[in-house]
Motif scaffolding. Structure first.
Motif, short mmCIF file in Angstrom:
data_model
loop_
_atom_site.label_atom_id
_atom_site.label_comp_id
_atom_site.label_asym_id
_atom_site.label_seq_id
_atom_site.Cartn_x
_atom_site.Cartn_y
_atom_site.Cartn_z
N PRO A 24 81.23 29.69 -77.12
CA PRO A 24 81.51 28.45 -77.85
C PRO A 24 82.65 27.63 -77.25
O PRO A 24 82.53 26.41 -77.11
N LYS A 53 79.21 36.25 -76.35
CA LYS A 53 79.02 35.41 -77.53
C LYS A 53 80.35 34.88 -78.06
O LYS A 53 80.40 33.78 -78.63
N ASP A 93 77.05 19.03 -72.01
CA ASP A 93 76.02 19.91 -72.56
C ASP A 93 74.97 20.31 -71.53
O ASP A 93 74.38 21.39 -71.64
N GLU A 123 82.35 23.84 -75.28
CA GLU A 123 83.11 22.66 -75.68
C GLU A 123 83.85 22.03 -74.51
O GLU A 123 84.23 20.86 -74.57
#
Length: 373
Positions: free
Chosen positions: A71, A67, A79, A75
């Motif tokens: 992120p 987790k 996607d 980036e």
């Protein structure tokens, strides 16, 4: 400095230890049956501090590090790639490693997992992504070394060739069937399958195609958008820079497209959409909401035909494969085919699409024999 004390409980006498954490704060640990057990626990605790820097790191699980890693990774990629990566973790990596403290993940454990993934998965990226998370664990100070560095990767297996295309005879049979089944009653399905076969466009490119990209005057289609799938489907940029292109289209296909444009208008008026006046009107859209069609609809159209007529199972993407293979077999320059498909290199075209059912070319052998004599 540590101190040991006895205290009484309902289950009898117990020991607890008071000690100082690395940050200087006082803490205690209770519940030991003997003083020696408390001393042993403290010695282990101090070794963990020396090794990991912080004893609390011993409880950090793989899922927690994942987790923290996700992120920044999301980036750094498009996607759709992030979505696929999340699915790999959800389906394979987290069920196997998620609950393990990263400090307890050993080389033997990882070796068994890597070998297992190699057996059950056709394309195995699990080891790669596991390595990235454990590398992040090292960077964050939860572990000193990455155990994945000592895992032996299984030898890459040659992927078996998938016969996902029609030969010329099968292709003609397929076109006959879609004319008979779809042309009168489902013109949208007919046009979608015919366009895929005639142009070699990707499924996402077809589903994102707008009428303003169809040049009826010059018989050209401009490809600049593609249907993407992440958490949900959306229209975005094509697969890569080479995918943005213009392709020539034959007269018959352009006539079919012109007819479908009028058919679509008549159908959509019923649902209060004037497709002639909508600036970015899709060539293929849902009827009730005039939204992009789901990818499953394209698959359903071709699966119906192959199943109904007992044909070889070819996917919607297989029409692109068919287009490329038949062009090369009929002596179209590979560079031309590569540009038409939107590939970044001719090697991709040859490796992925033009490698099926090739028979030994005796004519070439005989030609070289003549050169030698």
């Amino acid at each position: 400095m540590a101190s040991y004390y006895k205290y009484q409980t309902a289950k009898g006498q117990r020991w607890y230890v008071k000690y100082s954490k690395p940050n200087g704060k006082q803490s205690s640990k209770r519940g030991f049956k003997t003083k020696s057990a408390a001393q042993k626990w403290l010695r282990t605790y101090m070794v963990d501090i020396d090794h990991y820097g912080n004893a609390e790191n011993m409880t950090i699980t793989f899922a927690i590090v994942y987790k923290k890693w996700l992120p920044a990774y999301a980036e750094s990629v498009v996607d759709t790639t992030a979505h696929k990566t999340k699915q790999i973790f959800k389906n394979h990596i987290l069920p196997a490693l998620g609950s393990y403290p990263v400090a307890d993940i050993s080389v033997p454990l990882l070796q068994r997992l890597v070998n297992h993934w190699d057996k059950i998965l056709v394309k195995n990226d699990c080891a790669l992504y596991t390595n990235l998370v454990l590398r992040r664990a090292v960077q964050l100070g939860y572990i000193h070394t990455n155990p994945m560095n000592s895992v032996i990767q299984p030898k890459k297996k040659a992927r078996p060739a998938i016969n996902n295309y029609f030969n010329q005879q099968e292709f003609k049979e397929f076109l006959t069937h879609i004319k008979a089944d779809y042309q009168p009653d489902n013109p949208r399905a007919f046009m979608m399958l015919w366009l895929a076969a005639a142009t070699g466009m990707r499924r996402g490119e077809i589903l994102a195609l707008e009428w303003n990209c169809v040049d009826f005057k010059h018989n050209v289609i401009q490809i600049k958008r593609s249907l993407k799938r992440a958490t949900k489907s959306y229209i975005g940029s094509p697969k890569n820079k080479s995918s943005v292109r213009k392709i020539a289209v034959d007269e018959t296909t352009m006539n079919y497209l012109h007819r479908w444009k009028h058919q679509q208008h008549k159908l959509m008026i019923y649902f209060n959409f004037d497709t002639y006046k909508i600036k970015n009107q899709l060539v293929f859209s849902t009827y009730r909401k005039n939204k992009p069609m789901p990818e499953a609809a394209a698959d359903k159209y071709i699966n119906h035909i192959t199943k109904k007529y007992g044909m070889k199972h070819v996917t919607f993407h297989g029409l692109r494969h068919t287009h490329a293979t038949l062009l090369v077999e009929h002596n179209t320059n590979v560079k031309t085919v590569s540009e038409r498909l939107g590939h970044s290199s001719m090697e991709t075209t040859l490796r992925v699409y033009v490698n099926m059912d090739k028979q030994p070319n005796h004519k070439v052998a005989n030609t070289f024999e003549n050169l030698m004599n």
